[in-house]
Write an enzyme that holds these catalytic residues in place. Structure first.
Site, mmCIF file in Angstrom:
data_model
loop_
_atom_site.group_PDB
_atom_site.id
_atom_site.type_symbol
_atom_site.label_atom_id
_atom_site.label_comp_id
_atom_site.label_asym_id
_atom_site.label_seq_id
_atom_site.Cartn_x
_atom_site.Cartn_y
_atom_site.Cartn_z
ATOM 1 N N ASN A 58 67.773 5.566 21.159
ATOM 2 C CA ASN A 58 66.329 5.624 20.895
ATOM 3 C C ASN A 58 65.726 4.247 21.096
ATOM 4 O OD1 ASN A 58 65.681 8.471 19.901
ATOM 5 N ND2 ASN A 58 67.578 7.934 18.805
ATOM 6 N N GLU A 59 65.351 3.996 22.338
ATOM 7 C CA GLU A 59 64.812 2.691 22.719
ATOM 8 C C GLU A 59 63.407 2.513 22.134
ATOM 9 O OE1 GLU A 59 66.895 0.759 23.731
ATOM 10 O OE2 GLU A 59 68.083 1.430 25.441
ATOM 11 N N PRO A 60 62.889 1.271 22.153
ATOM 12 C CA PRO A 60 61.536 1.029 21.643
ATOM 13 C C PRO A 60 60.543 2.053 22.201
ATOM 14 C CG PRO A 60 62.591 -1.037 22.161
ATOM 15 C CD PRO A 60 63.536 0.036 22.621
#
Ligand code: PGA
Length: 250
Positions: free
Chosen positions: A151-153
């Site tokens: 879950n990237e930025p």
């Protein structure tokens, strides 16, 4: 200052021994109650010692995984299970092949689903977690971007299992194992932040000075989508297990 509980251990070995002992108690209590234990698992360098300790408890202490069901956080898009860098392969080598876990109880997202079928595959993954009774204990590492799973930025708090583009920093960190960044997949399938936050207990592990600044942001910073690990501040049973060098900025 800390907005989520943090346990600082002298070394990763002491932390993972504690977490493996916690896990053994969870499994044994559920076994006695006639219930399966549902574990959310992670890949990367961080959980390897934890897996080694679970294997030791299985081999030396009789801890059985016959009634354990597992769900992994993520898989690289485009990598078949037999690829040496697939997370399926990582899990076989570092954990599953050493245990008495049943093959049908092991779940990872697939990296080789046709693009058009990805939404249905992700939906099925969510349904399988719910059908298993939800995740009892989810373990996490943390990436330099603050990601949990992939879950990237920009990942919303209520996001579910889905395809995601990998951040450049994440791909740089993976480059050595892929013999160069050009070989690192650009996308993955990951449980969402909402999927992770639905777990009844969450333990995020972090070792080493390289994690100190992102641990500080996750533990003491604002809760927002810039650092998805910050969402753990809003979970009622999340804890960080970190070593002293990852704790120096707290
Ligand atoms: P690492 O990766 O365990 O290899 O440090 C953590 C992560 O990216 O989540």
């Amino acid at each position: 200052m800390n907005k989520v509980p943090v346990k600082v251990f002298p070394t990763p070995e002491t932390a993972t021994a504690q977490l493996a002992a916690d896990t053994a108690t969870l499994i044994r209590n559920n076994d006695l109650a006639g219930k399966p234990t549902v574990l959310g698992l992670a890949t990367g360098s961080t959980p390897i010692r934890y897996y080694q300790e679970l294997i030791r408890l299985h081999k030396e202490d009789g801890l059985s995984f016959q009634n354990v069901i597992t769900f992994n956080l993520d898989e690289y898009a485009g990598l078949p299970p037999e690829h040496k860098e697939s997370y399926w392969m990582f899990m076989q080598q570092n954990l599953f092949s050493h245990l008495d876990i049943k093959a049908e109880n092991i779940h990872l997202p697939s990296g080789i689903v046709d693009e058009a079928a990805i939404p249905a595959h992700c939906d099925d993954y969510e349904k399988a977690i719910i059908a298993a009774g939800g995740i009892d204990q989810q373990i996490l590492g943390i990436g330099r971007t603050g990601h949990i799973g992939f879950n990237e930025p920009g990942s919303p708090k209520d996001s579910l299992t889905r395809a995601i583009q990998l951040d450049q920093i994440t791909r740089e960190d993976a480059a050595p194992s892929f013999d160069g960044i050009d070989n690192v997949p650009t996308a993955a399938i990951t449980m969402g932040c909402g999927t992770i936050l639905a777990a009844r207990r969450i333990v995020l592990m972090a070792w080493g000075a390289g994690k100190a600044s992102i641990v500080k942001k996750a533990v003491q910073g604002p809760v927002n989508d810039i650092v998805s690990a910050s969402y753990l501040q809003e979970h009622d049973n999340a804890v960080f297990y970190i070593d002293e060098s990852a704790s120096t900025e707290l």
